[in-house]
Design an enzyme around this catalytic site. Structure first.
Site, PDB file in Angstrom:
ATOM      1  N   LYS A  36       0.649   5.809   8.227  1.00 17.52           N
ATOM      2  CA  LYS A  36       1.306   5.819   6.905  1.00 17.52           C
ATOM      3  C   LYS A  36       0.264   5.957   5.794  1.00 17.52           C
ATOM      4  O   LYS A  36       0.415   6.775   4.878  1.00 17.52           O
ATOM      5  CB  LYS A  36       2.120   4.522   6.771  1.00 17.52           C
ATOM      6  CG  LYS A  36       2.852   4.311   5.487  1.00 17.52           C
ATOM      7  CD  LYS A  36       2.155   3.445   4.483  1.00 17.52           C
ATOM      8  CE  LYS A  36       1.896   2.030   4.904  1.00 17.52           C
ATOM      9  NZ  LYS A  36       1.304   1.209   3.849  1.00 17.52           N
ATOM     10  N   LYS A  54      -7.206   1.678  -2.549  1.00 18.15           N
ATOM     11  CA  LYS A  54      -6.749   1.271  -1.211  1.00 18.15           C
ATOM     12  C   LYS A  54      -6.821   2.450  -0.233  1.00 18.15           C
ATOM     13  O   LYS A  54      -7.240   2.289   0.917  1.00 18.15           O
ATOM     14  CB  LYS A  54      -5.314   0.733  -1.300  1.00 18.15           C
ATOM     15  CG  LYS A  54      -4.660   0.409   0.024  1.00 18.15           C
ATOM     16  CD  LYS A  54      -5.308  -0.756   0.756  1.00 18.15           C
ATOM     17  CE  LYS A  54      -4.710  -0.926   2.147  1.00 18.15           C
ATOM     18  NZ  LYS A  54      -5.294  -2.036   2.891  1.00 18.15           N
ATOM     19  N   SER A  77       0.872  -1.188   0.000  1.00 16.53           N
ATOM     20  CA  SER A  77       0.000   0.000   0.000  1.00 16.53           C
ATOM     21  C   SER A  77       0.898   1.223   0.000  1.00 16.53           C
ATOM     22  O   SER A  77       1.546   1.506   1.013  1.00 16.53           O
ATOM     23  CB  SER A  77      -0.869   0.032   1.264  1.00 16.53           C
ATOM     24  OG  SER A  77      -1.611  -1.139   1.389  1.00 16.53           O
TER      25      SER A  77
END
Ligand code: NAD
Length: 294
Positions: free
Chosen positions: A238, A170, A95
């Site tokens: 993140k 995502k 990701s």
């Protein structure tokens, strides 16, 4: 088909094991020797570095923490760009920032190496079961060619669009999950402070419009005070950082995501970054001076 697999962490190890079990010939690499040994025992070849993987395999999967790791493996010294033959393909299942997916893909293409971004949702249990949801960006022909291989790790593999679209999907997923967990935590703490039993409130509302996959996954864990990961708060920071950067680059407003990021960063400051993201409830507990109880 000989497949290279780089990044044998929480997700990559079970994913690569499922490829080996499905009969694929694998060449694997990670800094972690124990993970390499585990895959070698199952019949995969353990490589010394990324270069060796790229020299041997025309299909290379990466499952790394974030954009800089993918950039280093793809474009760095002894990276894929130096060693892979023209006509090879990188399928990055990490990701990362979709802007970086596009930039890395453009650099690889100069050497005739194609790239798809194919991040996953589902976490370690679904990586082990081979039932991940995979969201793919890249050429449609590449998607069709590698669909069957990706399905050995997944319950669904969906084509979203051009390179970068997989990571856009995502990040959209991660926005919904972060806000949904925050809403569940906020509501359960409110219910308790207002004098109702939060477990009964959960049972009462889960079948209605408020119910969600996130609510059913996280409310029972919050009520049981189980915060072992799962999906670590530091990884969600993140992802929201990538989401906020990507949104700002296209002038898309993300005020709720910025709020959720503040909550996650506060939890990190309090030392909870290795907890599951269900620990968002601890932020509300601190503010409300209460502990969620069944
Ligand atoms: P992890 O930290 O457990 O694993 C990453 C692995 O990459 C480590 O084994 C590390 O040694 C290896 N690595 C890093 N740099 C490398 C390099 N240059 N060369 C070779 N190996 C290198 O992370 P994870 O939980 O497996 O997550 C991987 C990706 O999947 C992340 O982008 C994460 O956001 C995403 N993801 C994770 C989950 C989850 O529940 N853990 C769920 C969905 C998606």
């Amino acid at each position: 088909m000989k497949i290279g697999f780089i990044g044998l962490g929480i997700m990559g190890k079970p994913m690569s094991k499922n490829l080996v079990k499905a009969g694929y010939d694998l060449v694997v690499y990670d800094f972690n020797q124990a993970a390499l040994d585990e895959l070698a025992e199952l019949g995969a070849k353990a490589a010394y570095n990324t270069k060796e993987v790229a020299e041997e395999c025309s299909v290379i999967i990466t499952m790394l923490p974030n954009s800089p790791h993918v950039r280093a493996v793809a474009l760095g010294e002894n990276g894929i760009i130096e060693a892979a033959k023209s006509g090879s393909i990188l399928i990055d299942m990490s990701s990362i920032d979709p802007t970086e997916s596009k930039a890395i893909g453009a650099s690889l293409l100069e050497k005739g190496i194609r790239m798809m971004d194919a991040p996953v949702s589902g976490g370690e249990p679904k990586a082990i079961d081979g039932t991940l949801s995979v969201m793919v960006g890249g050429n449609r022909e590449d998607f069709d060619a590698y669909y069957g291989m990706l399905m050995t790790m997944a319950g669904s593999v969906t084509y979203v669009g051009e390179l970068g679209a997989g990571n856009i999907a995502k990040l959209a997923n991660q926005i919904v999950v972060a806000l949904n967990i925050s809403a569940v935590a906020e509501a359960l703490i409110f219910a308790q402070k207002a004098g109702a039993n939060p477990e009964r409130v959960y049972e009462a509302i889960r079948g209605g419009l408020a119910g969600s996959t996130v609510m059913d996954a996280k409310a029972p864990l919050m009520l049981a005070r189980k915060f072992d990961p799962g999906f670590r708060i530091e990884l969600h920071i993140k992802d929201l950082n990538n989401a906020i950067n990507a949104a700002q680059s296209v002038s898309s407003p993300v005020p709720m995501t910025i709020q959720a990021m503040g909550i996650l960063q506060n939890l990190k400051e309090d030392g909870f970054e290795k907890d599951d993201h269900g620990a968002i409830v601890k932020y509300y507990e601190k503010l409300a001076n209460t502990i969620l109880r069944k």
